[in-house]
Scaffold this active site. Structure first.
Site, PDB file in Angstrom:
ATOM      1  NE  ARG A 108      -2.329  -1.259   3.555  1.00 25.72           N
ATOM      2  CZ  ARG A 108      -2.464  -0.275   4.687  1.00 25.72           C
ATOM      3  NH1 ARG A 108      -3.728   0.363   4.870  1.00 25.72           N
ATOM      4  NH2 ARG A 108      -1.783   0.092   5.826  1.00 25.72           N
ATOM      5  CB  SER A 177       5.831  -6.461   8.106  1.00 24.05           C
ATOM      6  OG  SER A 177       5.413  -5.476   7.863  1.00 24.05           O
ATOM      7  CG  ASP A 230       2.778  -4.948  11.588  1.00 25.61           C
ATOM      8  OD1 ASP A 230       3.858  -5.854  12.158  1.00 25.61           O
ATOM      9  OD2 ASP A 230       2.499  -5.775  11.132  1.00 25.61           O
TER      10      ASP A 230
END
Length: 501
Positions: A108, A177, A230
């Site tokens: 994203r 991540s 995250d």
């Protein structure tokens, strides 16, 4: 004639007796099988038991491992990674910031316009992009060039409502991540690829340098000002909205925790102490293990058959990736040893990970009088039809035992963090004032599995006492990997001192 009639009567009586014997035998077999299923359930309940005394031992063990992990590299099962985040957002941040969230088969890109204390997030836009499968196993250059090209397109679509002061570079928070050895707030070398990625040439390289090189190739003038994961993003997002947030926990497919530590309490930190006096620690708590954890034969088998046997033991007890699979393993044993679903074992019940945690949650939350949802899910997912209400109730009980053990252990982990921070209610018990303490939570397991999240919160209150619990708040803080990363780009901006002067 009389003899024939008598003979027929005798034969009928014998046949009736034989049928009766078969019925009685079947009933005895059925009751014996049911008794075995109940015995398996009872044994599961005993092995998964989490009385408060045991949970306190787990919390204490977590605190001990935290100390050990902060003392030296490799000193604990907990990595206690130094994040280099020493400035969490305050809510005063202003300006335009971007985020890139790379953690799976999609990534994203996001932009936010921050308006300080009054405006907070004035406007935000986000776009999701699928990564072509060929790039997940290609070269490092190809992957980062693709990402940079999509990022450049996104920047080009920036509307007039987003304002970048003249002469300034755009700044980006990069949520990456995958396992990284962080070397500064804006640099880190890749330890290994996971989640289906297998790319030559990136392991051991600085992922920020790779992205920066690709952005330059696209003619994109953008600086990565924060490399985060995250969990730290969730902590940042939580702190932005509430200054009392001191820890973040992710409970989703996987699990992790991060918290704010006093910099002087990190013996393995050899750099200059940050001005703030604080440092965010990424615990990687999924790898926590302790002799106090209630481990069953199902946990041992799952771990043994996993790709990372002996690792991520805590995660395998409490996270969404594994809860449904543990329920399947228990039901399989009941099917094999107690013929719970008929004389033959349903073939689909033997397929690993076929029973996902969202399905387990749907069955666990079934409030219909005939447990219709349980019956439907057993038929749809496992091909098991015509289950009795008694059987469905047993399935729900298995879900209850596995889910509540996970929730209660997660609560014990949180208490371990609070103890390390001196926020576990000791002051209240000594008659002092308790400071307000907020834990930011994210992840689908916590957000959508209501019985799990309610049990976690109730257990935490039970462990620390009602008086102290009144000062501890658990808040849902979603999208740490997006908004959180852009906020960290803002709080670590190269223009901070200019803005403050």
């Amino acid at each position: 004639m009389g003899k024939v009639a008598v003979g027929a009567t005798v034969m009928c009586a014998a046949a009736a007796c034989a049928v009766a014997v078969l019925v009685v035998r079947h009933r005895m077999q059925s009751s014996g099988r049911w008794a075995r299923a109940v015995a398996i359930l009872k044994e599961l309940e005993e092995k998964c038991a989490t009385p408060i005394g045991k949970l306190r031992q787990v919390a204490d063990a977590m605190t001990v491992e935290m100390h050990a992990g902060l003392a030296s590299e490799g000193g604990s099962n907990l990595k206690m990674l130094i994040s280099y985040v020493d400035n969490l957002p305050t809510g005063d941040e202003t300006g335009l910031f971007y985020a890139l969230d790379l953690g799976g088969t999609n990534f994203r890109v996001l932009r936010v316009q921050l308006g300080g204390k009054e405006g907070h997030v004035v406007k935000q836009e986000v776009e999701e992009v699928s990564i072509p499968p060929s790039l997940m196993v290609g070269s490092s250059n190809e992957l980062f060039d693709f990402i940079a090209a999509e990022l450049a397109k996104f920047v080009a679509s920036e509307g007039e409502e987003f304002h970048l002061p003249a002469g300034r570079q755009r700044e980006l928070g990069f949520t990456f991540s995958f396992p990284v050895n962080q070397t500064s707030i804006s640099s880190g070398t890749l330890i290994k690829w996971t989640k289906g990625f297998s790319i030559d040439g990136t392991v051991g390289e600085d992922v920020v340098a790779e992205l920066t090189k690709a952005m330059e190739g696209q003619g994109l003038d953008m600086r990565v000002s924060a490399l985060v994961n995250d969990t730290i993003g969730t902590l940042a997002g939580g702190r932005y909205h509430d200054n009392d947030v001191v820890a973040a926990v992710i409970l989703g497919t996987g699990t992790n925790a991060a918290y704010v530590e006093h910099a002087h309490a990190i013996p393995k930190w050899h750099g200059l102490l940050p001005k703030s006096g604080e440092m965010v620690i990424n615990m990687e708590w999924g790898n926590f293990k302790s002799s106090h954890l209630p481990i069953t034969e199902y946990d041992q088998a799952l771990d043994l058959e996993s790709l990372n046997s002996g690792e991520q033991i805590f995660e395998k007890l409490i996270s969404g990736m594994y809860l449904g699979e543990l329920v399947r393993r228990v039901l399989l044993k009941m099917a094999e040893e107690a013929a719970l679903f008929g004389d033959s074992v349903p073939p689909k019940l033997e397929i690993q990970f076929i029973l996902r945690t969202p399905v387990m949650s749907a069955m666990h939350h079934d409030t219909s009088s005939d447990l219709r949802v349980v019956g439907t899910k057993l038929k749809e997912i496992l091909g098991i039809s015509n289950t009795s209400l008694k059987t469905r109730k047993l399935v729900v009980e298995v879900c209850d035992i596995i889910a509540k053990r996970g929730a209660r252990l997660a609560a014990a982990g949180i208490l371990g963090i609070l103890k390390k921070q001196g926020r576990d209610g000791g002051a209240a018990r000594d008659g002092g004032d308790m400071q307000r303490t907020v834990i930011a939570m994210d992840g689908g397991l916590y957000e959508h599995y209501t019985i799990f999240s309610n049990c976690l919160e109730t257990t935490l209150r039970e462990m620390i006492g009602e008086e102290a619990a009144a000062s501890i708040v658990i808040k849902l803080a979603t999208d740490g990997s997006g908004i959180g990363a852009s906020l960290l780009a803002a709080s670590h901006s190269q223009y901070l001192e200019l803005d403050e002067s």
